[in-house]
Enzyme design. Structure first.
Site, mmCIF file in Angstrom:
data_model
loop_
_atom_site.group_PDB
_atom_site.id
_atom_site.type_symbol
_atom_site.label_atom_id
_atom_site.label_comp_id
_atom_site.label_asym_id
_atom_site.label_seq_id
_atom_site.Cartn_x
_atom_site.Cartn_y
_atom_site.Cartn_z
ATOM 1 C CG ASN A 9 -1.677 1.236 1.448
ATOM 2 O OD1 ASN A 9 -1.789 2.065 0.540
ATOM 3 N ND2 ASN A 9 -2.239 1.405 2.642
ATOM 4 C CE LYS A 11 -0.056 3.383 4.712
ATOM 5 N NZ LYS A 11 -0.016 3.524 6.156
ATOM 6 C CG HIS A 94 -5.778 1.998 5.094
ATOM 7 N ND1 HIS A 94 -5.370 2.951 5.995
ATOM 8 C CD2 HIS A 94 -4.764 1.106 4.994
ATOM 9 C CE1 HIS A 94 -4.146 2.649 6.412
ATOM 10 N NE2 HIS A 94 -3.756 1.533 5.819
ATOM 11 C CD GLU A 96 -2.919 5.597 6.658
ATOM 12 O OE1 GLU A 96 -2.911 5.638 5.417
ATOM 13 O OE2 GLU A 96 -1.986 5.107 7.341
ATOM 14 C CD GLU A 172 -3.507 -2.481 7.353
ATOM 15 O OE1 GLU A 172 -2.407 -2.698 6.856
ATOM 16 O OE2 GLU A 172 -4.166 -1.453 7.108
ATOM 17 N N GLY A 178 2.411 2.288 10.809
ATOM 18 C CA GLY A 178 3.358 3.379 10.649
ATOM 19 C C GLY A 178 4.055 3.782 11.931
ATOM 20 C CB SER A 219 5.126 -1.754 12.198
ATOM 21 O OG SER A 219 4.693 -0.422 12.453
#
Ligand code: PGA
Length: 258
Positions: A9, A11, A94, A96, A172, A178, A219
């Site tokens: 991904n 991003k 996702h 985010e 996730e 991250g 991560s």
């Protein structure tokens, strides 16, 4: 048997020229790796350029989001029919997008339904926040995200697709994305085995639940990937930061090879 899948991904990283460079570095390393499905998810703007470079390889291509309507006055959005001309996967829900763009279980569900109708394989992301984790609500949150997000899917005759289920789930935990602070492999496996697969089973039966590939994300790096892939219920990874460097992503793909 579930074939492992490793998806990158990207991003909101990589211009077209940067994307071309990364793919040219990645392809030699990952195209020959056997026994693992590989997917790259660049930004919309780089999809066509990446597709051209992946031609003749078995590396898949995916987008990072889409709208649930097929067309209309939705400035800035992209539809399933538009994506289906270019790629075969799409990341949906996702964290985010949930955190910054108002994505809900309901919008995830609409998008997943439309993706499947247009032969796009959705990679549906679920996961609890740090606060939810620390207050002991992981099972409740993740189970709700699965049951609402994957509700009312048309999975074709007898609910069981031919080889592997067309839906991919990515677990996730938000606190692991991250941050460099990955979940433990055993902990992630437990959520998948004890929460995600039972929720899938409640929806469409155990055969379906066992056929769905469930990835871990948060991560993942070359150094910790093998530990995750050794777990019986983890079928690959959704990789953010480490998918932006050819050597890191290649190491993760190699770790998933069976
Ligand atoms: P990360 O991101 O690998 O950088 O933690 C994972 C993701 O957001 O899918």
């Amino acid at each position: 048997m579930r074939i492992p899948l490793v998806a990158g991904n990207w991003k909101m990283y990589k211009t077209i020229s940067e994307a071309r460079l990364l793919v040219s570095e990645l392809v030699p390393g990952i195209q020959a790796v056997a026994g693992v499905d590989r997917v790259l998810c660049p930004p919309f703007t780089a999809l066509l350029a990446v597709r051209a470079l992946l031609e003749g390889t078995e590396i898949g291509l995916g987008a990072q989001n889409m709208h649930w309507e097929l067309s209309g006055a939705y400035t800035g959005e992209v539809s399933a029919t538009m994506l289906a001309e270019i790629c075969s996967y799409v990341i949906i829900g996702h964290s985010e997008r949930r955190a910054y763009f108002g994505e809900t279980d309901e919008s995830v569900n609409r998008k997943v339904q439309v993706a499947l109708e247009h032969n796009l394989t959705p990679i549906v992301c679920v996961g609890e926040t740090l606060e939810e984790n620390e207050s002991g609500r992981t099972s409740e949150i993740v189970s709700r995200q699965i049951k609402s997000g994957l509700d009312r899917l048309d999975l074709g005759s007898n609910n069981i697709p031919a080889k592997v289920a067309p839906v991919v789930v990515a677990y996730e935990p938000v606190w692991a994305i991250g941050t460099g602070r990955a979940a433990t492999a055993i902990g992630a496996n437990a959520v998948i085995a004890e929460v995600i697969r039972p929720a899938l089973s409640d929806l469409y039966g155990d055969e379906f639940a066992q056929s769905v590939r469930v990835l871990y994300g948060g991560s993942v790096k070359g150094e910790n990937a093998a530990e995750f892939f050794a777990q019986p219920d983890i079928d690959g990874a959704l990789v953010g930061g480490a998918s932006l460097k050819a050597s890191d992503f290649t190491a993760i793909v190699q770790a998933a090879s069976i």
